[in-house]
Design a protein around this motif. Sequence first.
Motif, PDB file in Angstrom:
ATOM      1  N   VAL A 247       0.736  -1.654   0.015  1.00 51.03           N
ATOM      2  CA  VAL A 247       0.201  -0.113   0.307  1.00 51.03           C
ATOM      3  C   VAL A 247       0.794   1.173   0.082  1.00 51.03           C
ATOM      4  O   VAL A 247       0.493   2.513  -1.218  1.00 51.03           O
ATOM      5  CB  VAL A 247      -1.369   0.782   1.194  1.00 51.03           C
ATOM      6  CG1 VAL A 247      -2.043   1.295   1.154  1.00 51.03           C
ATOM      7  CG2 VAL A 247      -1.777  -1.483   0.999  1.00 51.03           C
ATOM      8  N   ASP A 248       2.294   1.088   0.742  1.00 52.22           N
ATOM      9  CA  ASP A 248       2.756   2.018   0.877  1.00 52.22           C
ATOM     10  C   ASP A 248       3.600   2.425  -0.476  1.00 52.22           C
ATOM     11  O   ASP A 248       4.069   3.964  -0.984  1.00 52.22           O
ATOM     12  CB  ASP A 248       3.696   2.794   1.764  1.00 52.22           C
ATOM     13  CG  ASP A 248       3.496   2.371   3.336  1.00 52.22           C
ATOM     14  OD1 ASP A 248       2.146   2.447   2.962  1.00 52.22           O
ATOM     15  OD2 ASP A 248       3.797   1.637   4.553  1.00 52.22           O
TER      16      ASP A 248
ATOM     17  N   THR B  77       2.145   1.930  -3.524  1.00 60.19           N
ATOM     18  CA  THR B  77       1.701   2.327  -4.258  1.00 60.19           C
ATOM     19  C   THR B  77       1.162   3.681  -4.337  1.00 60.19           C
ATOM     20  O   THR B  77      -0.008   3.898  -5.343  1.00 60.19           O
ATOM     21  CB  THR B  77       0.794   0.871  -4.960  1.00 60.19           C
ATOM     22  OG1 THR B  77      -0.166   0.549  -4.197  1.00 60.19           O
ATOM     23  CG2 THR B  77       2.147  -0.398  -5.490  1.00 60.19           C
ATOM     24  N   ARG B  78       1.259   3.740  -3.085  1.00 63.75           N
ATOM     25  CA  ARG B  78       0.139   5.189  -2.667  1.00 63.75           C
ATOM     26  C   ARG B  78       0.155   6.171  -3.735  1.00 63.75           C
ATOM     27  O   ARG B  78      -0.259   7.164  -4.127  1.00 63.75           O
ATOM     28  CB  ARG B  78      -0.166   5.532  -1.630  1.00 63.75           C
ATOM     29  CG  ARG B  78      -0.793   6.874  -0.990  1.00 63.75           C
ATOM     30  CD  ARG B  78      -0.352   7.022   0.363  1.00 63.75           C
ATOM     31  NE  ARG B  78      -1.310   5.943   1.168  1.00 63.75           N
ATOM     32  CZ  ARG B  78      -1.290   5.067   1.949  1.00 63.75           C
ATOM     33  NH1 ARG B  78       0.352   5.299   1.864  1.00 63.75           N
ATOM     34  NH2 ARG B  78      -2.009   4.142   2.580  1.00 63.75           N
TER      35      ARG B  78
ATOM     36  N   ASP C 250      -1.945   8.259  -7.003  1.00 60.13           N
ATOM     37  CA  ASP C 250      -1.918   9.976  -6.773  1.00 60.13           C
ATOM     38  C   ASP C 250      -1.552  10.586  -7.630  1.00 60.13           C
ATOM     39  O   ASP C 250      -2.187  11.587  -7.725  1.00 60.13           O
ATOM     40  CB  ASP C 250      -1.515  10.237  -5.633  1.00 60.13           C
ATOM     41  CG  ASP C 250      -1.973   9.721  -3.812  1.00 60.13           C
ATOM     42  OD1 ASP C 250      -2.616   9.287  -3.696  1.00 60.13           O
ATOM     43  OD2 ASP C 250      -0.980   9.998  -2.696  1.00 60.13           O
TER      44      ASP C 250
ATOM     45  N   SER D 238      -6.885   3.911  -9.412  1.00 61.94           N
ATOM     46  CA  SER D 238      -7.188   3.906  -7.880  1.00 61.94           C
ATOM     47  C   SER D 238      -7.552   2.318  -7.832  1.00 61.94           C
ATOM     48  O   SER D 238      -7.659   2.318  -6.992  1.00 61.94           O
ATOM     49  CB  SER D 238      -8.041   4.976  -7.826  1.00 61.94           C
ATOM     50  OG  SER D 238      -9.811   4.868  -8.804  1.00 61.94           O
TER      51      SER D 238
ATOM     52  N   GLN E 130      -5.029   0.812  -6.400  1.00 62.85           N
ATOM     53  CA  GLN E 130      -4.889   1.142  -4.978  1.00 62.85           C
ATOM     54  C   GLN E 130      -6.045   0.493  -3.719  1.00 62.85           C
ATOM     55  O   GLN E 130      -5.976   0.063  -2.421  1.00 62.85           O
ATOM     56  CB  GLN E 130      -4.839   2.560  -4.808  1.00 62.85           C
ATOM     57  CG  GLN E 130      -4.393   3.285  -3.333  1.00 62.85           C
ATOM     58  CD  GLN E 130      -2.992   2.435  -3.040  1.00 62.85           C
ATOM     59  OE1 GLN E 130      -1.927   2.647  -3.873  1.00 62.85           O
ATOM     60  NE2 GLN E 130      -2.267   3.207  -1.774  1.00 62.85           N
TER      61      GLN E 130
ATOM     62  N   GLU F  15      -5.699  -1.505  -0.556  1.00 68.79           N
ATOM     63  CA  GLU F  15      -5.591  -1.189   0.194  1.00 68.79           C
ATOM     64  C   GLU F  15      -7.187  -2.179   1.741  1.00 68.79           C
ATOM     65  O   GLU F  15      -6.858  -2.525   2.759  1.00 68.79           O
ATOM     66  CB  GLU F  15      -6.362   0.631   0.868  1.00 68.79           C
ATOM     67  CG  GLU F  15      -5.388   1.248   0.509  1.00 68.79           C
ATOM     68  CD  GLU F  15      -6.065   2.689   0.230  1.00 68.79           C
ATOM     69  OE1 GLU F  15      -7.203   2.559   0.164  1.00 68.79           O
ATOM     70  OE2 GLU F  15      -5.093   3.454  -0.134  1.00 68.79           O
TER      71      GLU F  15
END
Length: 306
Positions: free
Chosen positions: A152-153, A155-156, A160, A166, A169, A173
């Motif tokens: 998650v970190d 691909t955040r 964005d 999205s 992501q 998550e």
Amino acid sequence: MLTPEKIAAAQVEVGSVQSTAMQSQRTIAGRLDYDQERHVAVQSACGGIIVAMRVQPGDDVSAGQVVAVISSPEVGEARAEVRSNLAETRLARTKQEWQAAVCSGVEALAEMIRSGRSPQEITSALEDESLGAFREKLVTAYTRSRLAQKLVDNTRIAADSGAIASSVQQQRESELQAASAALDSVMEQSLFEVQQLCRAATADAQQAQRLVDISLQRLSTLLGPAAVPATVEQFAPHRDEASQESGRDAAAGSMLDAADEGQLSHVDLLAPIAGTVEERNLSTGERVVAGQTLYTVADVSHLWAV
């Protein structure tokens, strides 16, 4: 007035007046009897066959001296039961200690997981701790949760900036939430299970000890007051062969030697007081029933005049 001749004939003696204590004496019929607290019967509290009669009438004995040996199958069964219960108690205590160590280890692991320590740090810190099957369950769930967090970190920023969709992501998550929930569930279930196992092991150890106490009480009842009292120490796997034994300790050692040779049914009967053997009622090889008197021992140093 009497003449000297009459005084001599009457055997009257004349002397000076003196002060003296007067004591009357009487001669009456009587006899000497034993002090009943020092005239004691040696009785067997259990039935069996007499293996040895070690003293004879007229022999002096000391308190606690072995005067007879009886073979009683009932006592043998009771001693075997004590040994079995002691073995079960040792196993139960070992299990209790193991479960207590696992409980402590799992609680430490859960605390390190909550603090966010890395799997490598956890593995190194808890390498020598007992965790049982909980080690794999918790470490696996924690590793999956950290991996999901890392994805998650990573691909955040890309999500964005629009570099990735999205939906990707969101999927990452969602996987993180599932991994975190699975980790929480595994931790809660593991802590509950390990605490239950620890309580169950403690209860099993306490029950095993109760069975030992009950079997020792039964054995002591069968042995009676004339035999060596039953204690846990008599069934210890090892004992100090160099110890000096006397009195009841020597009799206890004799019983232990018999038990070590497989003669669990042997019962040593002890003289309850120091004195002289007054009477012998049975012989070697005869059958004795519970409550039957084998010897009578008397201490003739104290007698009653009645």
